[in-house]
Design an enzyme around this catalytic site. Structure first.
Site, PDB file in Angstrom:
ATOM      1  N   CYS A  41      19.435  35.306 -16.976  1.00 48.71           N
ATOM      2  CA  CYS A  41      19.978  36.544 -16.399  1.00 48.71           C
ATOM      3  C   CYS A  41      19.136  37.763 -16.775  1.00 48.71           C
ATOM      4  O   CYS A  41      19.282  38.818 -16.182  1.00 48.71           O
ATOM      5  CB  CYS A  41      21.430  36.754 -16.835  1.00 48.71           C
ATOM      6  SG  CYS A  41      21.603  37.020 -18.617  1.00 48.71           S
ATOM      7  N   ASP A  52      19.300  39.473 -19.520  1.00 48.96           N
ATOM      8  CA  ASP A  52      19.976  40.433 -20.396  1.00 48.96           C
ATOM      9  C   ASP A  52      19.414  40.377 -21.817  1.00 48.96           C
ATOM     10  O   ASP A  52      19.009  39.314 -22.289  1.00 48.96           O
ATOM     11  CB  ASP A  52      21.486  40.155 -20.431  1.00 48.96           C
ATOM     12  CG  ASP A  52      22.134  40.489 -19.102  1.00 48.96           C
ATOM     13  OD1 ASP A  52      21.413  40.976 -18.210  1.00 48.96           O
ATOM     14  OD2 ASP A  52      23.342  40.278 -18.962  1.00 48.96           O
ATOM     15  N   CYS A  63      25.011  42.744 -18.787  1.00 50.45           N
ATOM     16  CA  CYS A  63      26.240  42.778 -18.002  1.00 50.45           C
ATOM     17  C   CYS A  63      27.427  43.276 -18.824  1.00 50.45           C
ATOM     18  O   CYS A  63      27.343  43.425 -20.045  1.00 50.45           O
ATOM     19  CB  CYS A  63      26.529  41.374 -17.477  1.00 50.45           C
ATOM     20  SG  CYS A  63      27.108  40.289 -18.794  1.00 50.45           S
ATOM     21  N   CYS A  77      27.267  35.063 -22.331  1.00 50.82           N
ATOM     22  CA  CYS A  77      27.152  36.460 -22.790  1.00 50.82           C
ATOM     23  C   CYS A  77      27.617  36.556 -24.241  1.00 50.82           C
ATOM     24  O   CYS A  77      27.028  37.301 -25.040  1.00 50.82           O
ATOM     25  CB  CYS A  77      27.978  37.378 -21.910  1.00 50.82           C
ATOM     26  SG  CYS A  77      27.794  37.056 -20.140  1.00 50.82           S
TER      27      CYS A  77
HETATM   28 FE1  FES Z   1      23.745  37.153 -18.952  1.00 53.46          FE
HETATM   29 FE2  FES Z   1      26.011  38.413 -19.241  1.00 53.46          FE
HETATM   30  S1  FES Z   1      25.168  37.658 -17.389  1.00 53.46           S
HETATM   31  S2  FES Z   1      24.489  38.090 -20.727  1.00 53.46           S
END
Ligand code: FES
Length: 126
Positions: free
Chosen positions: A35, A37, A60, A104
């Site tokens: 993702c 992040d 996110c 996450c």
């Molecule tokens: Fe990857 Fe939340 S979508 S950390």
């Protein structure tokens, strides 16, 4: 039923312990390749107890809520306890996360462990 619990929304909208710590004793930065992040944790440690903790999360809402909750869970705790913190405990404290958002909370666990590792590395401790 709402996708996100009240607690997730609360910690997303009003994240606790956001920011950085100058001269932090341990810093951990981790990311999720899929993702994209990124989460960074800063620890201030006195006598092997987390006296302060701050985070910066570029990610996110679930990642922000997970970091916020995780910082609350480790503040004032001895490192032995901090190292026991699991992503499952963070997700449970948030009254759950959707299955596709569990990773996450994994970032929060990993960032904290990386910061403790950094603290130990700086002091040449195992
Ligand atoms: Fe990857 Fe939340 S979508 S950390």
């Amino acid at each position: 039923m709402a996708l996100y619990s009240e607690k997730v929304m609360d910690h997303f909208r009003h994240p606790r312990n956001v920011g950085s710590i100058e001269n932090a004793d341990g810093i951990g930065e981790v990311g999720n390749g899929k993702c994209g992040d990124i989460m960074k944790m800063y620890l201030k440690i006195d006598d092997d107890v987390v006296s302060d903790v701050k985070f910066e999360t570029f990610g996110c809402g679930s990642a922000i809520a997970s970091s916020s909750m995780a910082t609350e869970m480790i503040k004032g705790k001895p490192l032995t306890e901090v190292l026991q913190l699991t992503n499952k405990a963070v997700a449970e404290a948030l009254d759950g996360l959707p299955v596709h958002k569990l990773h996450c909370s994994v970032l929060a666990e990993e960032a904290i462990k990386a910061a403790v590792q950094d603290y130990y590395d700086k002091r040449n401790r195992d």
